[in-house]
Design an enzyme around this catalytic site. Sequence first.
Site, PDB file in Angstrom:
ATOM      1  N   GLU A  76      78.768  -5.883 -10.325  1.00 23.05           N
ATOM      2  CA  GLU A  76      79.189  -7.296 -10.372  1.00 23.05           C
ATOM      3  C   GLU A  76      78.673  -8.142  -9.200  1.00 23.05           C
ATOM      4  OE1 GLU A  76      83.449  -7.274 -10.983  1.00 23.05           O
ATOM      5  OE2 GLU A  76      83.284  -5.886 -12.650  1.00 23.05           O
TER       6      GLU A  76
ATOM      7  N   GLU B 147      82.017  -0.131 -20.278  1.00 22.06           N
ATOM      8  CA  GLU B 147      83.467  -0.387 -20.165  1.00 22.06           C
ATOM      9  C   GLU B 147      83.966  -1.046 -21.448  1.00 22.06           C
ATOM     10  OE1 GLU B 147      84.428  -2.425 -16.486  1.00 22.06           O
ATOM     11  OE2 GLU B 147      82.961  -1.280 -15.345  1.00 22.06           O
TER      12      GLU B 147
HETATM   13  O1  G3I Z   1      96.834   1.369  -5.874  1.00 22.32           O
HETATM   14  C1  G3I Z   1      97.913   0.475  -6.136  1.00 22.32           C
HETATM   15  C2  G3I Z   1      99.221   1.200  -5.995  1.00 22.32           C
HETATM   16  O2  G3I Z   1      99.368   1.609  -4.660  1.00 22.32           O
HETATM   17  C3  G3I Z   1     100.344   0.263  -6.416  1.00 22.32           C
HETATM   18  O3  G3I Z   1     101.555   0.947  -6.395  1.00 22.32           O
HETATM   19  C4  G3I Z   1     100.096  -0.268  -7.838  1.00 22.32           C
HETATM   20  C5  G3I Z   1     101.156  -1.272  -8.250  1.00 22.32           C
HETATM   21  O4  G3I Z   1     100.653  -2.164  -9.227  1.00 22.32           O
HETATM   22  O5  G3I Z   1      98.859  -0.909  -7.869  1.00 22.32           O
HETATM   23  C6  G3I Z   1      97.785  -0.041  -7.548  1.00 22.32           C
HETATM   24  O6  G3I Z   1      96.606  -0.763  -7.642  1.00 22.32           O
HETATM   25  C7  G3I Z   1      96.136  -1.084  -8.936  1.00 22.32           C
HETATM   26  C8  G3I Z   1      94.764  -0.452  -9.116  1.00 22.32           C
HETATM   27  O7  G3I Z   1      94.207  -0.882 -10.350  1.00 22.32           O
HETATM   28  C9  G3I Z   1      94.790   1.072  -9.077  1.00 22.32           C
HETATM   29  O8  G3I Z   1      95.621   1.571 -10.064  1.00 22.32           O
HETATM   30  C10 G3I Z   1      96.051  -2.601  -9.046  1.00 22.32           C
HETATM   31  O9  G3I Z   1      97.341  -3.169  -9.038  1.00 22.32           O
HETATM   32  C11 G3I Z   1      95.337  -2.999 -10.319  1.00 22.32           C
HETATM   33  O10 G3I Z   1      95.102  -4.399 -10.328  1.00 22.32           O
HETATM   34  C12 G3I Z   1      94.008  -2.273 -10.399  1.00 22.32           C
HETATM   35  O11 G3I Z   1      93.376  -2.655 -11.601  1.00 22.32           O
HETATM   36  C13 G3I Z   1      92.096  -2.123 -11.838  1.00 22.32           C
HETATM   37  C14 G3I Z   1      91.047  -3.225 -11.749  1.00 22.32           C
HETATM   38  O12 G3I Z   1      89.779  -2.673 -12.089  1.00 22.32           O
HETATM   39  C15 G3I Z   1      90.939  -3.852 -10.368  1.00 22.32           C
HETATM   40  O13 G3I Z   1      89.944  -4.816 -10.369  1.00 22.32           O
HETATM   41  C16 G3I Z   1      92.118  -1.541 -13.236  1.00 22.32           C
HETATM   42  O14 G3I Z   1      92.994  -0.424 -13.288  1.00 22.32           O
HETATM   43  C17 G3I Z   1      90.718  -1.104 -13.659  1.00 22.32           C
HETATM   44  O15 G3I Z   1      90.716  -0.799 -15.028  1.00 22.32           O
HETATM   45  C18 G3I Z   1      89.729  -2.250 -13.427  1.00 22.32           C
HETATM   46  O16 G3I Z   1      88.442  -1.786 -13.748  1.00 22.32           O
HETATM   47  C19 G3I Z   1      87.385  -2.750 -13.598  1.00 22.32           C
HETATM   48  C20 G3I Z   1      86.111  -1.988 -13.296  1.00 22.32           C
HETATM   49  O17 G3I Z   1      86.316  -1.164 -12.166  1.00 22.32           O
HETATM   50  C21 G3I Z   1      84.937  -2.930 -13.070  1.00 22.32           C
HETATM   51  N1  G3I Z   1      84.774  -3.813 -14.189  1.00 22.32           N
HETATM   52  C22 G3I Z   1      85.958  -4.555 -14.610  1.00 22.32           C
HETATM   53  C23 G3I Z   1      87.111  -3.577 -14.884  1.00 22.32           C
HETATM   54  C24 G3I Z   1      88.308  -4.308 -15.391  1.00 22.32           C
HETATM   55  O18 G3I Z   1      88.792  -5.191 -14.405  1.00 22.32           O
END
Ligand code: G3I
Length: 381
Positions: free
Chosen positions: A161, A266
């Site tokens: 990205e 994805e």
């Molecule tokens: O790690 C914390 C944890 O400590 C906390 O307790 C929890 C509470 O919500 O959050 C955890 O973090 C989360 C993280 O994923 C790990 O699980 C975040 O809130 C959450 O926003 C985050 O979302 C991820 C996102 O990327 C972040 O940008 C999604 O799971 C994941 O599917 C998504 O994947 C991305 C690709 O890497 C790149 N392309 C876009 C795609 C979708 O956004």
Amino acid sequence: MKRIKKISYISIVSAIICTIGCANTVLVSKTNNSTLATHFKGLFHLGAAINEEIILGNDQKSENIVTSEFNSITPENSLKWMFIHPKPNTFDFNTADRYVELGLKNDMYIVGHALVWHNQLADFMQNIDNAVEMQEYVTNHVNTVVSRYRGKIDAWDVVNEAFNEDGTLRKSVFFHNLGENYISDVFKLAEKADPEANLIYNDYNFYKQEKRAGILNMVKKLKSSGVKIDGVGVQAHWDLASPSLDQIEQIILDVHAAGVPVSFTELDISVLPNPWEMVGAEVTQNFSQFEGDSKMSPYPNQLPNKVQKQLAKRYHDIFQLFVKHSDKIERVTFWGVMDKHSWLNDWPIKGRTNYPLLFDRNYNPKLAYQSILEVETKQQN
Ligand code: G3I
């Protein structure tokens, strides 16, 4: 292509599976021994992104689906910088090692996601304002992580990205400190650390012409200056109508014309209303005003048959196109395994109930799963 390991999960011939509890009347009948991976064998790898629960062995049902239906895995979050390299001199490979072990044990095509991305970056990286310091951290990160999994991780999303929607380079902390050459430098570092790994540039919204042109110009520049880049990853977070099949076909043709294979890295299809349409030109990432609004999450209990069928047709059409162009496609990876765990339940509006994947909240295959297995593949085999 790596050998595809097949195990017993789906070898139940003609099993009748009720997809949504049993209240919904959409029935999926399995009529042959194919799994998703075997059905498209020889055409492209078929993968799923897996979360930490699956990696750590805490979600056996999802793991069974992954190891029986797919021949490739991507870590949804566990190899991102903030988790694997949280402090300047601290690396944490506990979960990443388990991820790679799972892939090796099941003889899968293992993807590393993602080496350099402005999002989910460690805190210490966020506000660096010094080129030397930044270069040191990036070099150390890429060397350490890629070398550790040399010969084990098959493909890396090397840079993720890096482009804006208008095809210019995003002014990320990497760009700010290192300038536009940071992309070619990171690819060179990755090649040095594992010369055999497939090195991918990964991004979203390729259907937007300006963005696609910007990215593909960069790919051509890297190739003509001798930098190893082995493919383009098109994320494919799509919905029931957009992008059109024509737009998707154009993406495939344009990436191919740039001289590299395409991977759909994805894939998921949202069935929910799109908040961007509701706010018109006022595009904002903050849609908290829609949280709890039932109009924005109209299917809290189950997906109506009509929409279930639309989703199945959409997936069928997309895979038909993928088969038509399978000579240009290396891999298709779903962003998740089952609906309940999809990131799309919380983005761009928190707390919705979405249905973007092939397996429902009870881990059962949906009509969309069946519709993909019905895509004719013989002409290519
Ligand atoms: O790690 C914390 C944890 O400590 C906390 O307790 C929890 C509470 O919500 O959050 C955890 O973090 C989360 C993280 O994923 C790990 O699980 C975040 O809130 C959450 O926003 C985050 O979302 C991820 C996102 O990327 C972040 O940008 C999604 O799971 C994941 O599917 C998504 O994947 C991305 C690709 O890497 C790149 N392309 C876009 C795609 C979708 O956004």
